[in-house]
Design a protein around this motif. Sequence first.
Motif, mmCIF file in Angstrom:
data_model
loop_
_atom_site.group_PDB
_atom_site.id
_atom_site.type_symbol
_atom_site.label_atom_id
_atom_site.label_comp_id
_atom_site.label_asym_id
_atom_site.label_seq_id
_atom_site.Cartn_x
_atom_site.Cartn_y
_atom_site.Cartn_z
ATOM 1 N N GLN A 211 0.828 -1.198 0.000
ATOM 2 C CA GLN A 211 0.000 0.000 0.000
ATOM 3 C C GLN A 211 0.867 1.255 0.000
ATOM 4 N N GLY A 212 0.412 2.271 -0.721
ATOM 5 C CA GLY A 212 1.163 3.501 -0.873
ATOM 6 C C GLY A 212 0.783 4.550 0.151
ATOM 7 N N GLU A 213 -0.178 5.390 -0.207
ATOM 8 C CA GLU A 213 -0.589 6.476 0.685
ATOM 9 C C GLU A 213 -1.055 5.950 2.043
ATOM 10 N N GLY A 214 -1.527 4.712 2.080
ATOM 11 C CA GLY A 214 -2.013 4.136 3.333
ATOM 12 C C GLY A 214 -0.934 3.815 4.339
ATOM 13 N N GLY A 215 0.343 3.944 3.957
ATOM 14 C CA GLY A 215 1.411 3.769 4.932
ATOM 15 C C GLY A 215 2.485 2.782 4.548
ATOM 16 N N PHE A 216 2.629 2.474 3.244
ATOM 17 C CA PHE A 216 3.633 1.508 2.795
ATOM 18 C C PHE A 216 3.474 0.185 3.549
ATOM 19 N N VAL A 217 2.232 -0.214 3.683
ATOM 20 C CA VAL A 217 1.913 -1.443 4.398
ATOM 21 C C VAL A 217 2.259 -2.637 3.513
ATOM 22 N N VAL A 218 3.113 -3.500 4.027
ATOM 23 C CA VAL A 218 3.521 -4.716 3.317
ATOM 24 C C VAL A 218 2.745 -5.879 3.914
ATOM 25 N N PRO A 219 1.852 -6.512 3.157
ATOM 26 C CA PRO A 219 1.076 -7.618 3.724
ATOM 27 C C PRO A 219 1.962 -8.806 4.052
ATOM 28 N N ALA A 220 1.500 -9.606 5.000
ATOM 29 C CA ALA A 220 2.241 -10.815 5.365
ATOM 30 C C ALA A 220 2.357 -11.751 4.167
ATOM 31 N N GLN A 221 3.469 -12.465 4.108
ATOM 32 C CA GLN A 221 3.680 -13.456 3.039
ATOM 33 C C GLN A 221 2.477 -14.397 2.974
ATOM 34 N N GLY A 222 2.012 -14.645 1.782
ATOM 35 C CA GLY A 222 0.895 -15.551 1.595
ATOM 36 C C GLY A 222 -0.449 -14.877 1.468
ATOM 37 N N PHE A 223 -0.550 -13.628 1.865
ATOM 38 C CA PHE A 223 -1.833 -12.908 1.803
ATOM 39 C C PHE A 223 -2.274 -12.720 0.353
ATOM 40 N N LEU A 224 -1.401 -12.193 -0.471
ATOM 41 C CA LEU A 224 -1.762 -11.949 -1.873
ATOM 42 C C LEU A 224 -2.042 -13.252 -2.629
ATOM 43 N N PRO A 225 -1.190 -14.280 -2.513
ATOM 44 C CA PRO A 225 -1.497 -15.524 -3.217
ATOM 45 C C PRO A 225 -2.827 -16.149 -2.802
ATOM 46 N N ALA A 226 -3.173 -16.057 -1.517
ATOM 47 C CA ALA A 226 -4.447 -16.621 -1.065
ATOM 48 C C ALA A 226 -5.623 -15.869 -1.667
ATOM 49 N N LEU A 227 -5.530 -14.567 -1.739
ATOM 50 C CA LEU A 227 -6.591 -13.776 -2.369
ATOM 51 C C LEU A 227 -6.672 -14.081 -3.862
ATOM 52 N N ARG A 228 -5.522 -14.237 -4.493
ATOM 53 C CA ARG A 228 -5.491 -14.567 -5.917
ATOM 54 C C ARG A 228 -6.189 -15.913 -6.159
ATOM 55 N N GLU A 229 -5.891 -16.890 -5.322
ATOM 56 C CA GLU A 229 -6.484 -18.218 -5.472
ATOM 57 C C GLU A 229 -8.001 -18.156 -5.306
ATOM 58 N N TRP A 230 -8.459 -17.407 -4.297
ATOM 59 C CA TRP A 230 -9.904 -17.279 -4.075
ATOM 60 C C TRP A 230 -10.577 -16.587 -5.251
ATOM 61 N N ALA A 231 -9.972 -15.517 -5.736
ATOM 62 C CA ALA A 231 -10.571 -14.770 -6.848
ATOM 63 C C ALA A 231 -10.727 -15.657 -8.075
ATOM 64 N N THR A 232 -9.728 -16.438 -8.365
ATOM 65 C CA THR A 232 -9.809 -17.333 -9.517
ATOM 66 C C THR A 232 -10.965 -18.315 -9.365
ATOM 67 N N ALA A 233 -11.068 -18.913 -8.188
ATOM 68 C CA ALA A 233 -12.127 -19.896 -7.954
ATOM 69 C C ALA A 233 -13.512 -19.260 -8.005
ATOM 70 N N ALA A 234 -13.606 -17.989 -7.590
ATOM 71 C CA ALA A 234 -14.898 -17.314 -7.512
ATOM 72 C C ALA A 234 -15.269 -16.565 -8.784
ATOM 73 N N GLY A 235 -14.398 -16.584 -9.787
ATOM 74 C CA GLY A 235 -14.675 -15.843 -11.013
ATOM 75 C C GLY A 235 -14.596 -14.342 -10.837
ATOM 76 N N VAL A 236 -13.798 -13.904 -9.852
ATOM 77 C CA VAL A 236 -13.617 -12.477 -9.551
ATOM 78 C C VAL A 236 -12.342 -11.986 -10.226
ATOM 79 N N VAL A 237 -12.386 -10.829 -10.836
ATOM 80 C CA VAL A 237 -11.214 -10.257 -11.497
ATOM 81 C C VAL A 237 -10.260 -9.708 -10.432
ATOM 82 N N PHE A 238 -9.049 -10.241 -10.384
ATOM 83 C CA PHE A 238 -8.028 -9.804 -9.425
ATOM 84 C C PHE A 238 -7.250 -8.658 -10.068
#
Length: 423
Positions: A211-238
């Motif tokens: 995240q940029g303006e929100g404070g250069f927040v770096v998500p924990a390892q695995g957060f983005l891949p898990a969201l990516r996996e869910w989006a694919t399964a749910a037909g949601v555009v990541f």
Amino acid sequence: MATSEELHKRRVEAVARGVGSTIPAYVDRAGGGTITDVDGREWIDFAAGIAVTNVGNSAPRVVEAVRAQVERFTHTCFMVAPYESYVAVCEQLNALTPGGFGKRSALFNSGAEAVENAVKIARHATGRPAVVVFDHAYHGRTNLTMALTAKNMPYKHRFGPFAGEVYRVPMSYPLRDGGLDGATAAARSIEMIEKQVGAENVAALLIEPIQGEGGFVVPAQGFLPALREWATAAGVVFVADEIQTGFCRTGDWFACEHEGVEPDLITLAKGIAGGLPLAAVTGRADLMDAVHVGGLGGTYGGNPIACAAALASMETMRELDLAAAARRIGAVMGERLRTIAAGDPRVAEVRGRGAMLAMEIVVPGTLTPDPAATAAISAACHAAGLLTLTCGTYGNVLRFLPPLVISDDELGRGLDILAAAFG
């Protein structure tokens, strides 16, 4: 030449008060890692125009490409009379961005415009209305992107009502969420989406990999891949918003590459064109081509001068290996920032990646944000000739974005000023 004081007096009479500036000096020239004002004062640049001048100000290839293009033509509108450079930029973006699938790109003017068009594309392709975003997110200042943005002041205050069908869920913020691991933090967000929105209603999940303006927040390892996996399964555009993180800033060409995440759509701007206004949406060909002819575009989108600058900027990034330069800057800067933090209890965390680093400032012994101390440290830097920026939902984060061509000497002098500002 007018002085900064004289120019400020003119500004007060001519420029809307709502347009702010970080420092009271007016720029005469800039290059490498420095800015020189009209009074001859030099500032070491730890801002890069908010992650825009990754290749530096007045990068030689960019200057020459812009000069040559201006002499040929300045505008025809690609939707009226197209030209090669627009096509060439799209070709390069399709090749550079992560994802081993066919891609298409469309060019726009600003990051906010890119985000709005990514939402348009996702809604059109899926036939769904909802867009999911995250706490602490920043996506722009237009009506839709203000709705997507989390922070009220100064971005949203009294500018509503905002666009609808926008839903916000928790971000992985290790310092402030009890250190949840990435998978657990993602499960928390996904549960909220499914209960409160319904996956079948979600067109797009939109996230900044850091995240940029929100404070250069770096998500924990695995957060983005898990969201990516869910989006694919749910037909949601990541959708990965890489407007601030893109073009070598984090030590990779794009921040989502760090965990091997391949977004369906990626929004780009800032560092793309060496300071000229240009933005893009790049993504899966089936999504990008779902929109009817005439549904995407704009008068100035992909302006030929900006396209020339973008091609020259990307060539400069390759030639100078600015991804590696970002990693080197991050190693040097990170070590100094951690040394400062070890001796100052106001620093709750040093975080970031590559040449996108930050320090979160709190009341010692707590996690209570201290925006006043943050502002004072930044002001001390400005007074000593170092241009720094603050950010964060709570206004308590110092962020550092030096040009990727900054010299070792400039970087070292800037870090010395920063250390002294902590006193």
